[in-house]
Scaffold this motif. Structure first.
Motif, PDB file in Angstrom:
ATOM      1  N   ILE A 222      65.734  35.177 -20.671  1.00 23.54           N
ATOM      2  CA  ILE A 222      66.461  34.647 -19.758  1.00 23.54           C
ATOM      3  C   ILE A 222      68.092  35.040 -20.449  1.00 23.54           C
ATOM      4  O   ILE A 222      68.836  35.828 -19.362  1.00 23.54           O
ATOM      5  N   SER A 223      68.132  34.868 -21.459  1.00 24.96           N
ATOM      6  CA  SER A 223      69.626  34.854 -22.008  1.00 24.96           C
ATOM      7  C   SER A 223      69.942  36.601 -22.123  1.00 24.96           C
ATOM      8  O   SER A 223      71.061  37.149 -22.237  1.00 24.96           O
ATOM      9  N   GLU A 224      68.913  37.461 -21.866  1.00 20.14           N
ATOM     10  CA  GLU A 224      68.933  38.950 -21.796  1.00 20.14           C
ATOM     11  C   GLU A 224      69.801  39.196 -20.536  1.00 20.14           C
ATOM     12  O   GLU A 224      70.467  40.427 -20.484  1.00 20.14           O
ATOM     13  N   LEU A 225      69.791  38.571 -19.324  1.00 18.28           N
ATOM     14  CA  LEU A 225      70.342  38.785 -18.386  1.00 18.28           C
ATOM     15  C   LEU A 225      72.052  38.597 -18.576  1.00 18.28           C
ATOM     16  O   LEU A 225      72.486  39.115 -17.605  1.00 18.28           O
ATOM     17  N   PHE A 226      72.300  38.089 -19.798  1.00 21.08           N
ATOM     18  CA  PHE A 226      73.664  37.677 -20.011  1.00 21.08           C
ATOM     19  C   PHE A 226      74.301  38.406 -21.137  1.00 21.08           C
ATOM     20  O   PHE A 226      75.344  38.159 -21.776  1.00 21.08           O
ATOM     21  N   PRO A 228      75.592  41.891 -23.063  1.00 13.30           N
ATOM     22  CA  PRO A 228      76.832  42.616 -22.964  1.00 13.30           C
ATOM     23  C   PRO A 228      76.856  43.848 -21.695  1.00 13.30           C
ATOM     24  O   PRO A 228      77.613  43.991 -21.222  1.00 13.30           O
ATOM     25  N   LYS A 229      75.535  44.502 -21.914  1.00 14.24           N
ATOM     26  CA  LYS A 229      75.513  45.522 -20.651  1.00 14.24           C
ATOM     27  C   LYS A 229      75.400  45.160 -19.474  1.00 14.24           C
ATOM     28  O   LYS A 229      75.619  45.859 -18.618  1.00 14.24           O
ATOM     29  N   VAL A 230      74.607  43.865 -19.041  1.00 19.12           N
ATOM     30  CA  VAL A 230      74.636  43.483 -17.751  1.00 19.12           C
ATOM     31  C   VAL A 230      75.159  42.266 -17.046  1.00 19.12           C
ATOM     32  O   VAL A 230      74.975  41.829 -16.002  1.00 19.12           O
ATOM     33  N   ARG A 231      75.898  41.425 -18.008  1.00 17.56           N
ATOM     34  CA  ARG A 231      76.134  40.167 -17.627  1.00 17.56           C
ATOM     35  C   ARG A 231      77.232  40.206 -16.471  1.00 17.56           C
ATOM     36  O   ARG A 231      77.185  39.533 -15.951  1.00 17.56           O
TER      37      ARG A 231
END
Length: 339
Positions: A222-226, A228-231
């Protein structure tokens, strides 16, 4: 792998071009969302009277509205948490299996609301049911987006939302049939969705896209949603959805109390009041069904961003028109439909 690649290479333009597996996946997701709508709105039909009974107070007592709102808030928190939790479970166990778990969760705890003896019993049951309802929204949408053509996404969203509206209409039918009865009985209707899990377990396979993605790949965090590229996109979507859904659920919850306070409704019998609440919700669902496909058409025509902007602006305008003064019962129904 080969069948997935072949299907993706073909341009599917008609419903009859869909495979048997795609049809079953679509039907499972649609039914899951339909029963979501049913179980979500059973409470809104009886919120005021049932909370008043559980607290031993008059329906017009301010404490009834306060505690009814607390119960609804707990439901919405559970809905959000369920989406994240079961979304993660869906990545690990698969869409079809997780869909079954979510439906069983909200069917079980909606039915258990019948046994609530205090307002906080009802709050706990609604929170736990909401875990399943929120989870089903996430998993059902994933199941359909991974099996149906990507170019159909605006219509997929409209169709899934129409299932919720049909589910609410079924809740209205149940409310109409049980008008004048003890409000707790309506929650027993919420057990019915459990019956479709038998069919889903046998007939709906896991999407090939999910099977392919899990081969040799780690489950996304889930942390990948936040990251640098997509947050930036993640936060903007969260804010838009949070604001719009907060407004939507505020309206859906409080419109019942507003209807009950209208001069033409206030002095009616309990059965007549119950029917008035049901009629108001039916008008809302009629407008919602039209709005689903209108939004889909606008999204195809002008894109998602502009469609969201103009739909939210229209929503604000009609909400102000509906609530800046007290209207008659007939005029109120028309406003509810437009909202």
């Amino acid at each position: 792998m080969f069948t997935l690649a072949l299907r993706m290479s073909q341009q599917i333009t008609r419903l009859r071009d869909l495979s048997k597996e795609q049809v079953r996946s679509g039907l499972a997701a649609w039914l899951g969302w339909l029963f979501d709508g049913l179980d979500m709105h059973l409470y809104t039909l009886v919120a005021t009277v049932f909370v008043a009974q559980l607290m031993g107070l008059n329906e017009n007592d301010p404490a009834v509205g306060q505690h009814g709102a607390i119960i609804q808030a707990a439901f919405l928190v559970g809905w959000a948490l369920g989406g994240g939790f079961f979304g993660r479970v869906g990545d690990v166990l698969g869409r079809s299996r997780t869909l079954n778990l979510t439906i069983l969760t909200y069917a079980c705890f909606t039915g258990l609301s019948f046994f609530a003896q205090t307002w906080w019993h009802l709050m706990i049951f609604r929170f736990l049911a909401a875990l399943g309802i929120g989870g089903e929204w996430a998993v059902g949408a994933s199941l359909l987006s991974e099996t149906w053509p990507k170019q159909w996404r605006p219509w997929i969203a409209a169709t899934l939302q129409s299932a919720v509206n049909v589910g609410v209409l079924l809740a209205c039918l149940a409310g109409n049939m049980l008008a004048g009865q003890q409000p707790r009985y309506i929650f027993l209707v919420g057990i019915l969705p459990a019956l479709i899990t038998v069919w889903i377990r046998k007939a709906v396979p896991e999407p090939e896209a999910w099977e392919t993605a899990r081969e040799g790949q780690a489950v996304p965090r889930i942390s990948e949603l936040f990251g640098p590229k997509v947050r930036s996109t993640t936060w903007r979507v969260l804010i838009i959805c949070g604001v719009s859904l907060t407004a939507h659920w505020t309206f859906l919850f409080w419109q019942q109390k507003h209807v009950l306070q209208l001069p033409e409704i206030k002095e009616l019998s309990k059965e007549a009041k119950d029917r008035a609440v049901v009629i108001a919700l039916v008008w809302i669902m009629i407008g919602s069904l039209i709005g689903n496909y209108l939004a889909g058409a606008l999204a195809k025509l002008m894109g998602y961003r502009r469609t969201i902007f103009w739909m939210l602006l229209a929503y604000f305008g009609v909400m102000w028109l509906a609530f800046h003064q007290t209207w008659s019962w007939e005029t109120t129904k028309i406003h509810w439909c437009i909202i």
